[in-house]
Motif scaffolding. Structure first.
Motif, short mmCIF file in Angstrom:
data_model
loop_
_atom_site.label_atom_id
_atom_site.label_comp_id
_atom_site.label_asym_id
_atom_site.label_seq_id
_atom_site.Cartn_x
_atom_site.Cartn_y
_atom_site.Cartn_z
N PRO A 177 39.57 36.17 81.61
CA PRO A 177 39.81 34.76 81.29
C PRO A 177 39.81 34.49 79.79
CG PRO A 177 38.16 34.98 83.03
CD PRO A 177 38.41 36.35 82.49
N MET B 217 45.73 38.62 86.30
CA MET B 217 44.87 37.88 87.22
C MET B 217 45.46 37.87 88.63
SD MET B 217 43.16 34.53 85.47
CE MET B 217 44.73 33.69 85.53
N LEU C 139 39.84 31.02 89.74
CA LEU C 139 40.79 31.27 88.67
C LEU C 139 41.80 30.12 88.56
CD1 LEU C 139 41.51 35.07 89.20
CD2 LEU C 139 39.88 34.02 87.64
N ASN D 129 37.99 41.57 83.83
CA ASN D 129 37.83 40.24 84.42
C ASN D 129 36.40 40.08 84.94
OD1 ASN D 129 37.95 37.88 85.99
ND2 ASN D 129 40.10 38.20 86.44
#
Length: 291
Positions: free
Chosen positions: A85, A109, A138, A235
């Motif tokens: 992120p 992602m 997300l 992540n």
């Protein structure tokens, strides 16, 4: 005090991620984000690096290094979780291509959402991964603020310009607060991992990930830096979600937290020591992003 720290950690994480994504949307257009992803070679190498080379390297490394099962589980989860992120923020820190970092982050992602539920149960027995459980936070924390920022940029460019300073400060605040809180909370765990030698395995993990990403991220140095840090910083959100929902051993979570912390600190140190892009390259990057 023990009740305040988790709250501060959540505030830091949310403010950092939301402000970073919102601020990124305020600076770019959809076309600028999409433009770098039209390079098929770069896209294929990015996917190969994050979903094949890094997980394979870490898996083979753990076959020859004697570590406890919880530590191995934590490292494997981190190796399989791609699309950090923080990538747009990291791109700014290392003076990389912001548009490519945003497109790469979204691509990785979405790849992780489908990749981890398939691969992780094959590597770690007894692990169950739900794609929607990974995708939901997300979408809420990252894609939504990014989309709002892009909309404001497209409709009200003056407003977007004024908001950029505020979001930049909030993002920096969240980053520094999060690092400070996690250093305090996990300091004893870092010492334990240092004594047992696990931290050196984490260092090898980080160095390999950055190196292979950097080498395959060309031809531009601005995209090399982005793929380098985007591969080295995994992540954390997806890894932590899987770790907390599937493992009772606290050592699994500790390894995920400490590895993520080391990755972020490494990138911050790296960013301060990387030379500025020369004026010719900077002008070329701006021209590509504007077109």
């Amino acid at each position: 005090m023990h009740q305040i720290i988790p709250i501060l950690d959540k505030i830091a994480f949310l403010s950092f991620v939301v402000a970073t994504m919102f601020g990124t949307g305020l600076k770019l257009t959809v076309q600028q984000i999409w433009q770098p992803l039209r390079d098929i070679r770069l896209v294929v190498l990015s996917l190969l690096t994050n979903f094949i080379l890094v997980p394979l390297f870490v898996y083979l490394l753990l076959q020859v290094v004697p570590l406890t099962e919880p530590v191995k589980d934590g490292l494997i989860i981190m190796a399989l979780a791609s699309g950090p992120p923080a990538l747009p923020k990291l791109a700014q820190i290392v003076k990389g291509n912001l548009a490519f970092s945003t497109g790469l982050m979204m691509m990785l992602m979405f790849g992780t959402v489908f990749y981890m539920p398939i691969v992780l149960p094959l590597v770690l027995q007894g692990v169950e991964v739900n794609s929607w459980d990974i995708a939901k936070p997300l979408i809420v924390m990252m894609l939504t603020p990014l989309g709002i920022g892009l909309l404001i940029k497209a409709k009200y460019e003056d407003v977007a310009l004024n908001l950029q300073t505020i979001t930049f400060k909030i993002s920096n605040f969240g980053l520094l607060l999060g690092l400070g809180v996690r250093l305090i909370v996990h300091f004893s765990e870092i010492i334990v991992l240092l004594k047992t030698g696990v931290i050196f395995v984490c260092a090898i993990f980080i160095i390999f990930s950055f190196t292979v990403g950097y080498l395959l991220g060309g031809p531009g140095i601005d995209t090399q830096r982005v793929l380098g840090v985007g591969t080295a910083q995994r992540n954390f959100a997806a890894a932590l979600l899987i770790g907390t929902s599937n493992f009772d051993d606290p050592n699994v979570i500790s390894v995920i937290m400490v590895t993520s912390l080391l990755m972020m600190v490494s990138v911050l140190i790296l960013g301060k020591n990387l030379p500025e892009l020369d004026q010719g390259q900077s002008a070329e990057i701006e021209q590509v992003e504007v077109s």
